[in-house]
Structure formats: structure tokens, C-alpha cells
Design a protein around this motif. Structure first.
Motif, PDB file in Angstrom:
ATOM      1  N   PHE A  34       0.769  -1.344  -0.261  1.00 16.89           N
ATOM      2  CA  PHE A  34       0.063  -0.105   0.066  1.00 16.89           C
ATOM      3  C   PHE A  34       0.880   1.275   0.029  1.00 16.89           C
ATOM      4  O   PHE A  34       2.085   1.001   0.284  1.00 16.89           O
ATOM      5  CB  PHE A  34      -0.792   0.044   1.261  1.00 16.89           C
ATOM      6  N   ARG A  35       0.321   2.321  -0.480  1.00 18.85           N
ATOM      7  CA  ARG A  35       1.142   3.549   0.007  1.00 18.85           C
ATOM      8  C   ARG A  35       0.037   4.567   0.518  1.00 18.85           C
ATOM      9  O   ARG A  35      -0.246   5.937   0.118  1.00 18.85           O
ATOM     10  CB  ARG A  35       1.409   4.324  -1.490  1.00 18.85           C
ATOM     11  N   CYS A  36      -0.214   4.279   1.532  1.00 24.47           N
ATOM     12  CA  CYS A  36      -1.160   5.114   2.431  1.00 24.47           C
ATOM     13  C   CYS A  36      -0.555   6.529   2.640  1.00 24.47           C
ATOM     14  O   CYS A  36       0.469   6.706   2.798  1.00 24.47           O
ATOM     15  CB  CYS A  36      -1.489   4.596   3.803  1.00 24.47           C
ATOM     16  N   THR A  37      -1.341   7.398   2.121  1.00 23.55           N
ATOM     17  CA  THR A  37      -1.042   8.842   2.127  1.00 23.55           C
ATOM     18  C   THR A  37      -0.380   9.469   3.215  1.00 23.55           C
ATOM     19  O   THR A  37       0.502  10.206   3.291  1.00 23.55           O
ATOM     20  CB  THR A  37      -2.092   9.748   1.383  1.00 23.55           C
ATOM     21  N   TYR A  38      -0.832   9.023   4.574  1.00 23.24           N
ATOM     22  CA  TYR A  38      -0.367   9.509   5.846  1.00 23.24           C
ATOM     23  C   TYR A  38       0.938   8.621   6.253  1.00 23.24           C
ATOM     24  O   TYR A  38       1.468   8.904   7.200  1.00 23.24           O
ATOM     25  CB  TYR A  38      -1.420   9.374   6.905  1.00 23.24           C
ATOM     26  N   CYS A  39       1.302   7.812   5.319  1.00 18.27           N
ATOM     27  CA  CYS A  39       2.374   6.753   5.848  1.00 18.27           C
ATOM     28  C   CYS A  39       3.617   6.687   4.937  1.00 18.27           C
ATOM     29  O   CYS A  39       4.661   6.941   5.064  1.00 18.27           O
ATOM     30  CB  CYS A  39       1.745   5.488   6.420  1.00 18.27           C
ATOM     31  N   MET A  40       3.096   6.382   3.826  1.00 15.62           N
ATOM     32  CA  MET A  40       4.052   6.046   2.615  1.00 15.62           C
ATOM     33  C   MET A  40       3.763   6.577   1.305  1.00 15.62           C
ATOM     34  O   MET A  40       3.379   5.806   0.370  1.00 15.62           O
ATOM     35  CB  MET A  40       4.323   4.452   2.323  1.00 15.62           C
ATOM     36  N   PRO A  41       3.598   7.926   1.474  1.00 17.61           N
ATOM     37  CA  PRO A  41       3.060   8.661   0.143  1.00 17.61           C
ATOM     38  C   PRO A  41       3.998   8.346  -1.030  1.00 17.61           C
ATOM     39  O   PRO A  41       5.075   8.311  -1.002  1.00 17.61           O
ATOM     40  CB  PRO A  41       3.140  10.311   0.586  1.00 17.61           C
ATOM     41  N   LYS A  42       3.124   8.153  -2.040  1.00 20.56           N
ATOM     42  CA  LYS A  42       3.862   7.724  -3.499  1.00 20.56           C
ATOM     43  C   LYS A  42       5.111   8.848  -3.760  1.00 20.56           C
ATOM     44  O   LYS A  42       6.244   8.259  -4.424  1.00 20.56           O
ATOM     45  CB  LYS A  42       2.950   7.867  -4.523  1.00 20.56           C
ATOM     46  N   GLU A  43       4.908   9.869  -3.418  1.00 19.87           N
ATOM     47  CA  GLU A  43       6.073  10.880  -4.073  1.00 19.87           C
ATOM     48  C   GLU A  43       7.226  10.630  -3.321  1.00 19.87           C
ATOM     49  O   GLU A  43       8.358  10.632  -3.991  1.00 19.87           O
ATOM     50  CB  GLU A  43       5.644  12.257  -3.852  1.00 19.87           C
ATOM     51  N   LEU A  44       7.284  10.122  -2.208  1.00 19.05           N
ATOM     52  CA  LEU A  44       8.634   9.632  -1.447  1.00 19.05           C
ATOM     53  C   LEU A  44       8.885   8.283  -1.794  1.00 19.05           C
ATOM     54  O   LEU A  44      10.197   7.724  -1.665  1.00 19.05           O
ATOM     55  CB  LEU A  44       8.527  10.043  -0.219  1.00 19.05           C
ATOM     56  N   PHE A  45       7.965   7.336  -1.631  1.00 28.57           N
ATOM     57  CA  PHE A  45       8.289   5.839  -1.701  1.00 28.57           C
ATOM     58  C   PHE A  45       7.700   5.578  -2.913  1.00 28.57           C
ATOM     59  O   PHE A  45       6.917   4.562  -3.400  1.00 28.57           O
ATOM     60  CB  PHE A  45       7.284   4.943  -0.675  1.00 28.57           C
ATOM     61  N   GLY A  46       8.561   5.916  -4.041  1.00 31.18           N
ATOM     62  CA  GLY A  46       8.088   5.623  -5.526  1.00 31.18           C
ATOM     63  C   GLY A  46       9.055   4.481  -5.867  1.00 31.18           C
ATOM     64  O   GLY A  46       9.642   4.085  -5.233  1.00 31.18           O
ATOM     65  N   ALA A  47       8.880   4.511  -7.376  1.00 31.66           N
ATOM     66  CA  ALA A  47       9.825   3.570  -7.882  1.00 31.66           C
ATOM     67  C   ALA A  47      11.404   3.629  -7.720  1.00 31.66           C
ATOM     68  O   ALA A  47      11.972   2.488  -7.561  1.00 31.66           O
ATOM     69  CB  ALA A  47       9.850   3.484  -9.404  1.00 31.66           C
ATOM     70  N   ASN A  48      11.833   4.945  -7.305  1.00 28.42           N
ATOM     71  CA  ASN A  48      13.235   4.739  -7.230  1.00 28.42           C
ATOM     72  C   ASN A  48      13.788   4.835  -5.480  1.00 28.42           C
ATOM     73  O   ASN A  48      14.712   4.657  -5.188  1.00 28.42           O
ATOM     74  CB  ASN A  48      13.768   6.125  -7.524  1.00 28.42           C
ATOM     75  N   TYR A  49      12.844   4.481  -4.697  1.00 27.31           N
ATOM     76  CA  TYR A  49      13.037   4.303  -3.340  1.00 27.31           C
ATOM     77  C   TYR A  49      13.797   3.075  -3.105  1.00 27.31           C
ATOM     78  O   TYR A  49      13.305   2.021  -3.724  1.00 27.31           O
ATOM     79  CB  TYR A  49      11.813   4.353  -2.466  1.00 27.31           C
ATOM     80  N   ARG A  50      14.762   3.382  -2.219  1.00 29.71           N
ATOM     81  CA  ARG A  50      15.548   2.006  -1.764  1.00 29.71           C
ATOM     82  C   ARG A  50      15.264   1.463  -0.432  1.00 29.71           C
ATOM     83  O   ARG A  50      15.353   2.047   0.648  1.00 29.71           O
ATOM     84  CB  ARG A  50      17.134   2.514  -1.589  1.00 29.71           C
ATOM     85  N   PHE A  51      14.645   0.388  -0.747  1.00 27.80           N
ATOM     86  CA  PHE A  51      14.169  -0.377   0.510  1.00 27.80           C
ATOM     87  C   PHE A  51      15.487  -1.116   1.058  1.00 27.80           C
ATOM     88  O   PHE A  51      16.376  -1.431   0.236  1.00 27.80           O
ATOM     89  CB  PHE A  51      12.856  -1.248   0.035  1.00 27.80           C
ATOM     90  N   MET A  52      15.217  -1.796   2.146  1.00 28.57           N
ATOM     91  CA  MET A  52      16.533  -2.581   2.602  1.00 28.57           C
ATOM     92  C   MET A  52      16.497  -3.789   1.938  1.00 28.57           C
ATOM     93  O   MET A  52      15.548  -4.662   1.631  1.00 28.57           O
ATOM     94  CB  MET A  52      16.135  -3.108   4.125  1.00 28.57           C
ATOM     95  N   PRO A  53      18.115  -4.147   1.379  1.00 29.44           N
ATOM     96  CA  PRO A  53      18.087  -5.341   0.792  1.00 29.44           C
ATOM     97  C   PRO A  53      18.081  -6.480   1.893  1.00 29.44           C
ATOM     98  O   PRO A  53      18.087  -6.257   2.967  1.00 29.44           O
ATOM     99  CB  PRO A  53      19.678  -5.046   0.582  1.00 29.44           C
ATOM    100  N   ARG A  54      17.591  -7.782   1.468  1.00 31.67           N
ATOM    101  CA  ARG A  54      17.401  -8.914   2.266  1.00 31.67           C
ATOM    102  C   ARG A  54      18.392  -9.032   3.368  1.00 31.67           C
ATOM    103  O   ARG A  54      17.953  -9.523   4.510  1.00 31.67           O
ATOM    104  CB  ARG A  54      17.164 -10.062   1.383  1.00 31.67           C
ATOM    105  N   GLY A  55      19.745  -9.081   2.967  1.00 35.25           N
ATOM    106  CA  GLY A  55      20.840  -9.408   3.813  1.00 35.25           C
ATOM    107  C   GLY A  55      20.821  -8.201   4.851  1.00 35.25           C
ATOM    108  O   GLY A  55      21.415  -8.542   6.061  1.00 35.25           O
ATOM    109  N   GLU A  56      20.120  -7.100   4.938  1.00 36.10           N
ATOM    110  CA  GLU A  56      20.304  -6.179   6.132  1.00 36.10           C
ATOM    111  C   GLU A  56      19.105  -6.519   6.967  1.00 36.10           C
ATOM    112  O   GLU A  56      19.156  -5.853   8.121  1.00 36.10           O
ATOM    113  CB  GLU A  56      20.108  -4.743   5.351  1.00 36.10           C
ATOM    114  N   LEU A  57      18.144  -7.154   6.579  1.00 40.09           N
ATOM    115  CA  LEU A  57      17.285  -7.553   7.675  1.00 40.09           C
ATOM    116  C   LEU A  57      17.549  -8.511   8.666  1.00 40.09           C
ATOM    117  O   LEU A  57      18.406  -9.456   8.366  1.00 40.09           O
ATOM    118  CB  LEU A  57      15.925  -8.294   6.885  1.00 40.09           C
ATOM    119  N   LEU A  58      17.146  -8.507   9.838  1.00 36.13           N
ATOM    120  CA  LEU A  58      17.292  -9.370  10.832  1.00 36.13           C
ATOM    121  C   LEU A  58      16.730 -10.662  10.452  1.00 36.13           C
ATOM    122  O   LEU A  58      15.730 -10.856   9.938  1.00 36.13           O
ATOM    123  CB  LEU A  58      16.703  -9.118  12.080  1.00 36.13           C
TER     124      LEU A  58
END
Ligand code: SAM
Ligand code: SF4
Ligand code: SF4
Length: 346
Positions: A34-58
Motif C-alpha cells: 500500500f501507499r497510504c498517504t499518511y504513511c508512505m506517500p507515493k511521491e517519496l516511496f516511488g519506484a526509485n525508493y531504496r528499500f532494505m536489501p534482504r541481507g540487511e534484515l534481521l
């Protein structure tokens, strides 16, 4: 079963204001569908957003090991969250590991409900999940779709809620974040939809978490106004809290059709009774939702620290804690950079 470290017999840890460490929220992913507007607005969490790579997750083993040590510090309740926690594959395995922790009394999960199949609900329950919280911001499709901003309809979420109930994950809480002019006209319809069911709607004041949502005080509908609006249609009576420090204030319908909760984090802050720590998906420990820095537990874990060293680190971070952001919040705009909710775990 995961054995508790020897210091498990210790009295729980206390922070600078004497608050015990009682709850732990564990974020298992920073991703969301989801991209709830109050939490992860699309303008900031768009296609270029860098989420954590798997190896960085606990890993699940790392999370379970840390959770066991948190339990030895007094944690009795763990909530799995994110991001969207059901995006993390094999989450049932983690639930199984956590539910085996001696001393843990309550294991719950917060989800947007979009990925909860009946089979998954049954598996989660069988693995030891006690309860479920589902977020749903409206019963009207158009309003909901515009808030989740990926066009997701209401019906599958309602089905998930029913399936989770059938699987035994009761009582189910339904979180609705209320934003003025966006979904506040849905307050009464939401109350109506779940009145007379086992489920408990909890209306949440829109909060100034993170920096992405452009929060303004004018957007907040106060808990008092929410209670008045529901009460005009369905008279309400105040209830006693279930326990000291309960986040939601409880109200029951005068006609016996169940209860609602309101979470007044903005207008009636409850820092004085805040016993929550948060562990981000990459293993940073935060002592407040509004923190701007966390303590890197993953580095310690991956550098081969003993249980005693991890325990000492947790004790020291909690012992230094003096957070009470909501009580000292000032002005209408965020004053300093903060961690986003989808990262730290709501
Ligand atoms: N994705 C899952 C979900 O939505 O339930 C779990 C993570 S989400 C960050 C956890 C909760 O935080 C949700 O109930 C969501 O509505 C709430 N939340 C997110 N941003 C918020 C904000 N700015 N103010 C109040 N609640 C917020
Ligand atoms: Fe995703 Fe939950 Fe944030 Fe909505 S509130 S964007 S569902 S993490
Ligand atoms: Fe707890 Fe921080 Fe929220 Fe206060 S502002 S209730 S200390 S998380």
C-alpha cells in the motif's frame, strides 16, 4: 523452545522515569504493497525508493534471540508489524519461534489485511499468534482506495477480518486513522459496520510521525470529537482500561452492542505510561516512535556478542531512556528529522 538467559530472573528494566520495558514492536520489513498517504506517500516511496536489501534484515533466528533477551528485561507483549508484515515470507515460522518464548504473554500482528488468506490466518494461529489488528480507514471503496493510494478495495479486507475471526485470532481490532476532510465522514459508518460484532474499531488520531506525510494539526480530528460524533448516533459510556498504560481509551455502546477505542496520541498524550520499545527490520532499537536515532543491535549480534552483552546493551539503552515526545510536542510542524513509521514499525 528457546531457553531464557540466566538473568531472566532479574526484575524488569526501568527507564529514567521509572517506566518498565513491557512491550516490543518488531518490524519485519520496511516494504509495503500500500501507499497510504499518511504513511508512505507515493511521491517519496516511488519506484526509485531504496528499500532494505534482504541481507540487511534481521533473520528470524536473530529476531527470536533478541526477543528472548527482551523478555528477560520484562517484555510480556510482542507485536509484529512493518511495513506490511505479511510480505515477509515464512512469517509463520517466526511466530512459532516467538510463541515458544517462556514468559511472553501476548503475541499479536498488525496488518493491512490485503494478503491474509484463510489458510495463512489458520497457520498463523496454529503457530501461536494470539490476536490480530487489521488497519482499515473507511468502509467506502472510493475513500479507502484513495487513502491506500493503490486502489485496493474494502471487500477483501472485510473478508480477511472474518477469516481471521474464524481462525480464532479474536478479538480483532480494526485500526482507522482519521484525517480531517479525507475520511472523517466515515467515522460513524465504520462504527456502524462493526457494531454488534466481536470486533473492536479503534479510531486513531492522525500523528506527526516521520517527515513524509506533511502533517498539520488542522488535519487531526481529536478523540473527543470522534467520541462525540459516534455518541450522537449511538450513545457511549466510558469503560475502565484493561490495564495501566493501555493506549486506547475504551467506550462501550449503551445498548450493549460492543465497544470502540480511541487513541488520542496527539491531544491526550500517554508518554507517562509508555512501556514500548521498537526493533526495526534491520535491527535498530528505538525507545520512541518519534526518535531520530536507534541503537544498532544487529551489529552487536553479527559481531558475535554473547547473550549477556546483548542484554547489557538493551538494559543500558532502556535505562537511559527519557523520551516523552508527545507530551512536549510543540507547534504545528515537525521540528526535527524523524524516522518514518513504515521503517520503525507502527
Ligand atoms: N502495514 C500494517 C498496517 O497498516 O496495519 C502495519 C504497519 S502500519 C505502519 C501500523 C499502523 O500505523 C496502522 O494501523 C496505520 O494505520 C498506523 N499509522 C501509520 N501512519 C500513521 C500516522 N501518521 N498516524 C497515525 N497512525 C498511523
Ligand atoms: Fe503500508 Fe501500513 Fe503504512 Fe499503509 S499504514 S502504507 S499499509 S505500512
Ligand atoms: Fe511513547 Fe514516544 Fe509515543 Fe510518548 S511519544 S507515547 S514516549 S512512543
Amino acid at each position: 523452545m528457546i531457553a531464557l538467559p540466566a538473568h531472566a530472573v532479574e526484575e524488569g528494566s526501568r527507564d529514567r522515569f521509572g517506566r518498565p520495558l513491557h512491550d516490543l514492536r518488531i518490524s519485519v520489513t520496511d516494504r509495503c504493497n500500500f501507499r497510504c498517504t499518511y504513511c508512505m506517500p507515493k511521491e517519496l516511496f516511488g519506484a526509485n525508493y531504496r528499500f532494505m536489501p534482504r541481507g540487511e534484515l534481521l533473520s528470524f533466528e536473530e529476531i527470536a534471540r533478541l526477543a528472548g533477551i527482551f523478555v528477560s528485561h520484562g517484555v510480556r507483549k510482542i507485536r509484529l508489524t512493518g511495513g506490511e508484515p505479511l510480505l515477509r515470507q515464512g512469517l509463520e515460522d517466526l511466530v512459532g519461534m516467538l510463541s515458544a518464548l517462556e514468559g511472553l504473554e501476548d503475541l499479536t500482528l498488525t496488518t493491512n489485511g490485503s494478503l491474509l488468506t484463510p489458510m495463512r490466518a489458520r497457520r498463523l494461529h496454529a503457530a501461536g499468534l494470539d490476536r490480530l489488528t487489521v488497519s482499515l480507514d473507511a468502509v467506502d471503496d472510493t475513500v479507502f482506495a484513495s487513502m491506500n493510494d493503490v486502489g485496493f478495495p474494502v471487500e477483501p479486507v472485510l473478508r480477511s477480518i472474518e477469516e481471521a475471526g474464524r481462525a480464532g485470532l479474536n478479538p480483532i481490532k480494526i485500526n482507522m486513522v482519521v484525517k480531517r476532510g479525507v475520511n472523517d465522514h466515515e467515522i460513524v459508518p465504520m462504527a456502524e459496520r462493526f457494531r454488534g460484532s466481536e470486533h473492536i474499531v479503534r479510531f486513531i488520531e492522525y500523528m506527526d510521525v516521520g517527515n513524509a506525510n506533511g502533517w498539520r494539526m488542522d488535519d487531526v480530528v481529536s478523540a473527543r470529537e470522534i467520541v462525540e460524533r459516534v455518541g450522537r448516533s449511538y450513545p457511549l459510556k466510558a469503560m475502565e482500561p484493561n490495564y495501566r498504560g493501555e493506549v486506547a481509551r475504551r467506550w462501550r455502546y449503551a445498548d450493549g452492542a460492543g465497544e470502540i477505542g480511541v487513541i488520542a496520541s496527539v491531544t491526550q498524550p500517554f508518554c507517562g505510561a509508555c512501556t514500548r520499545a521498537r526493533l526495526s527490520a534491520e535491527g535498530k532499537l528505538y525507545t520512541c516512535l518519534f526518535a531520530n536515532a536507534g541503537f544498532d543491535m544487529r551489529e552487536l549480534v553479527r559481531s558475535g556478542a554473547s547473550d549477556e552483552a546483548l542484554s547489557a546493551a538493551i538494559g543500558s539503552v532502556w535505562g537511559r531512556r527519557d523520551d516523552r515526545y508527545s507530551e512536549v510536542r510543540s507547534g504545528n510542524t515537525p521540528s526535527r528529522p524523524r524516522i518514518e513509521m513504515s521503517y520503525i514499525g507502527g
